[in-house]
Write an enzyme that holds these catalytic residues in place. Structure first.
Site, short mmCIF file in Angstrom:
data_model
loop_
_atom_site.label_atom_id
_atom_site.label_comp_id
_atom_site.label_asym_id
_atom_site.label_seq_id
_atom_site.Cartn_x
_atom_site.Cartn_y
_atom_site.Cartn_z
CG HIS A 146 -9.76 -1.42 25.56
ND1 HIS A 146 -10.47 -2.33 24.79
CD2 HIS A 146 -8.56 -2.02 25.82
CE1 HIS A 146 -9.73 -3.41 24.58
NE2 HIS A 146 -8.57 -3.24 25.20
CB CYS A 196 -12.18 -5.02 26.46
SG CYS A 196 -13.34 -3.66 26.72
CG HIS A 218 -5.98 -6.00 25.47
ND1 HIS A 218 -6.33 -4.86 24.78
CD2 HIS A 218 -4.94 -6.53 24.78
CE1 HIS A 218 -5.54 -4.69 23.74
NE2 HIS A 218 -4.68 -5.70 23.71
#
Length: 359
Positions: free
Chosen positions: A322, A274, A334
């Site tokens: 994240h 990520c 993402h």
């Protein structure tokens, strides 16, 4: 005769017999309980498996970011150690050259008897020759003094370099230990998740994948055509204009990565995690971001959820583990997790923790 024979008494009296029977029954019940305990536990539902797998992936994501941070620090310590080692080698060469020069001067003095230059000059009867030799002696003295000073400087510099190198080497080893620990944590969580998923029947797996699709998260072994589905998602069909050219470059780069696999610790060009994706997207726009979610959140100006604009970095979970790149319309690009490729997804699919505007 037999009719008059007394009945044989039991070895156990009434109370003892009752106690023995009670213990036997209790033992049997306990045995049955333990023997059947492995079968008494109900099989987890698909929803329970999904919740557990989601938690394991979240933990793996957090460990991945800690791994990324440790790797960044280890790389920096290694680069500093290598730089100091190279500088020490150069200094050592200069030290050897200075020592050779000083040794040559000492040998020359030995050959001339080791007399003081002023004494040797006083012995000459030619005034012109005296003055000439005096100038040469003064220059030779200056060279000798400079050579001694050079040796001392290089020795001091090498001692300092060795001390700094030792510090960086200690730091490097500490970060490498942390690197191995976080790698083991990531692999352990991912193995647990795979084990849980492998236990699902075909019907349960289908329900699991349907639940994943409903929550906006594509899983590891989803059907083929995932990349096409990601590219044709709502956010991709109806893009929101970026506020400036640099942001447009970052968003454009992220869109070009749709469908590429997630691999933890990866920064591209063919696989990403990520924070590796957001770092690469903004690097393509000429902006250098730090490596981890924990540091990226402080790489720009914080903005509220209501202020979000394309190009903003959006962070999730209480541990800031994240990150995604906002593209407008409540959507982001993402890299979700292992088995789930880079995709467009709603920002509501995970708990919002904050956002940062880079440009």
């Amino acid at each position: 005769m037999a009719a008059h024979r007394k009945p044989r008494r039991s070895l156990l009296g009434g109370h003892a017999a009752r106690t023995a029977v009670t213990l036997a029954l209790a033992s049997a019940a306990t045995t049955t309980l333990f023997e059947g305990s492995g079968h008494a536990e109900p099989r987890p539902t698909t929803a329970q498996v999904k919740a557990k797998v989601d938690r394991l992936y979240e933990d793996a994501g957090a460990a991945t970011e800690r791994y990324n941070g440790a790797k960044e620090r280890a790389d920096a310590a290694r680069a500093a150690f290598d730089r100091l080692r190279d500088e020490a080698a150069r200094r050592t060469q200069r030290l050897n050259d200075a020592r050779d020069s000083l040794g040559a001067m000492a040998a020359a003095q030995y050959r001339t008897g080791g007399l003081d230059p002023a004494v040797r000059l006083a012995l000459t009867s030619d005034p012109d020759q005296y003055l000439e030799r005096a100038a040469l002696a003064e220059k030779a003295g200056d060279r000798q003094t400079a050579a001694v000073s050079a040796v001392r400087r290089e020795l001091d510099a090498i001692r300092q370099l060795r001390g700094e190198s030792a510090q960086h080497l200690t730091e490097l080893r500490r970060n490498e230990t942390e690197l191995r620990r976080q790698k083991a944590a990531v692999l352990g969580r991912l193995a647990e998740a795979r084990t849980l998923l492998d236990r699902l029947t075909a019907e349960e797996r289908a329900r699991y994948e349907a639940a994943e699709a409903g929550s906006g998260t594509t899983t590891a072994v989803a059907h083929t055509g995932t990349a096409r589905a990601d590219r044709s998602s709502t956010g991709d069909r109806d893009p929101v204009a970026a506020p400036d050219g640099r942001t447009a470059q970052a968003v454009s780069f992220a869109r070009a990565q749709l469908g590429k696999p997630y691999v933890w610790g990866a920064t591209g060009p063919s696989v990403f995690d990520c924070s590796g994706l957001t770092q690469a997207a903004w690097r393509a726009a000429g902006v250098s971001l730090p490596r981890t979610t924990y540091t990226q959140i402080n790489a720009g100006r914080r903005v509220s959820r209501s202020e979000l604009a394309p190009g903003d970095l959006i962070f999730f979970y209480s541990g800031i583990s994240h990150v995604g790149l906002y593209i407008g319309g409540g959507q982001m690009i993402h890299a979700p997790r292992p088995g789930a490729p880079v995709r467009v997804a709603p920002i509501d699919e995970m708990p919002f923790a904050g956002a940062t505007r880079v440009s």
